[in-house]
Write a protein that holds these residues in place. Structure first.
Motif, PDB file in Angstrom:
ATOM      1  N   LEU A  60       0.850  -1.192   0.000  1.00  0.00           N
ATOM      2  CA  LEU A  60       0.000   0.000   0.000  1.00  0.00           C
ATOM      3  C   LEU A  60       0.887   1.243   0.000  1.00  0.00           C
ATOM      4  N   LEU A  61       0.448   2.284  -0.688  1.00  0.00           N
ATOM      5  CA  LEU A  61       1.190   3.539  -0.745  1.00  0.00           C
ATOM      6  C   LEU A  61       1.459   4.072   0.657  1.00  0.00           C
ATOM      7  N   GLU A  62       0.452   4.072   1.492  1.00  0.00           N
ATOM      8  CA  GLU A  62       0.615   4.594   2.853  1.00  0.00           C
ATOM      9  C   GLU A  62       1.721   3.838   3.602  1.00  0.00           C
ATOM     10  N   ASP A  63       1.708   2.512   3.519  1.00  0.00           N
ATOM     11  CA  ASP A  63       2.730   1.710   4.204  1.00  0.00           C
ATOM     12  C   ASP A  63       4.116   1.987   3.634  1.00  0.00           C
ATOM     13  N   ALA A  64       4.214   2.100   2.318  1.00  0.00           N
ATOM     14  CA  ALA A  64       5.508   2.357   1.681  1.00  0.00           C
ATOM     15  C   ALA A  64       6.062   3.717   2.095  1.00  0.00           C
ATOM     16  N   LEU A  65       5.208   4.723   2.166  1.00  0.00           N
ATOM     17  CA  LEU A  65       5.659   6.060   2.571  1.00  0.00           C
ATOM     18  C   LEU A  65       6.123   6.058   4.023  1.00  0.00           C
ATOM     19  N   LEU A  66       5.366   5.415   4.884  1.00  0.00           N
ATOM     20  CA  LEU A  66       5.724   5.389   6.305  1.00  0.00           C
ATOM     21  C   LEU A  66       6.994   4.583   6.572  1.00  0.00           C
ATOM     22  N   ALA A  67       7.335   3.671   5.665  1.00  0.00           N
ATOM     23  CA  ALA A  67       8.536   2.837   5.825  1.00  0.00           C
ATOM     24  C   ALA A  67       9.802   3.493   5.265  1.00  0.00           C
ATOM     25  N   LEU A  68       9.676   4.663   4.663  1.00  0.00           N
ATOM     26  CA  LEU A  68      10.859   5.331   4.099  1.00  0.00           C
ATOM     27  C   LEU A  68      11.852   5.690   5.206  1.00  0.00           C
ATOM     28  N   PRO A  69      13.145   5.676   4.889  1.00  0.00           N
ATOM     29  CA  PRO A  69      14.154   6.062   5.875  1.00  0.00           C
ATOM     30  C   PRO A  69      13.952   7.517   6.325  1.00  0.00           C
ATOM     31  N   PRO A  70      14.393   7.844   7.532  1.00  0.00           N
ATOM     32  CA  PRO A  70      14.247   9.212   8.042  1.00  0.00           C
ATOM     33  C   PRO A  70      14.844  10.249   7.076  1.00  0.00           C
ATOM     34  N   GLY A  71      14.120  11.355   6.930  1.00  0.00           N
ATOM     35  CA  GLY A  71      14.592  12.469   6.122  1.00  0.00           C
ATOM     36  C   GLY A  71      14.513  12.280   4.619  1.00  0.00           C
TER      37      GLY A  71
END
Length: 115
Positions: free
Chosen positions: A35-46
């Protein structure tokens, strides 16, 4: 979608991840990817990321105030360290009319679509 992801990754020279906006439960729908939401939230900090809208025109899902805008806004609220931009839908691309005109010059016979 996967073919576009592979080509875009090769063109840009860095990682591109295909996502879906929503999905149904069950193994029959595992092909949709994360899911897009999950992929975005899993991105590395910054992280700075772009969401490419593979939609022909704006509507319920894509464009200002659409579902994807809401998903991105929610992710940015939860992860204030992220910088996420979205592309415009394909209808705004200068080359779309040229591409459609080229395709109209080389139509696929209807009989080939049903084989």
């Amino acid at each position: 979608r996967e073919a576009v992801r592979v080509a875009l990754e090769a063109e840009l020279g860095h990682s591109v991840r295909a996502c879906c906006m929503e999905r149904r439960e069950g193994p029959d729908y595992d092909f949709n990817g994360p899911l897009l939401e999950d992929a975005l939230l899993a991105l590395p900090p910054g992280t700075s990321a772009r969401v490419a809208l593979l939609f022909l025109q704006e509507g319920r899902h894509a464009g200002t105030g659409g579902d994807i805008d809401k998903i991105v806004a929610k992710a940015c609220e939860q992860r204030t360290d992220l910088r996420i931009q979205t592309t415009k839908v394909l209808a705004y691309h200068q080359g779309l009319v040229t591409l459609l005109a080229e395709r109209l010059k080389k139509p696929i016979p209807l009989r080939l679509l049903h084989e």
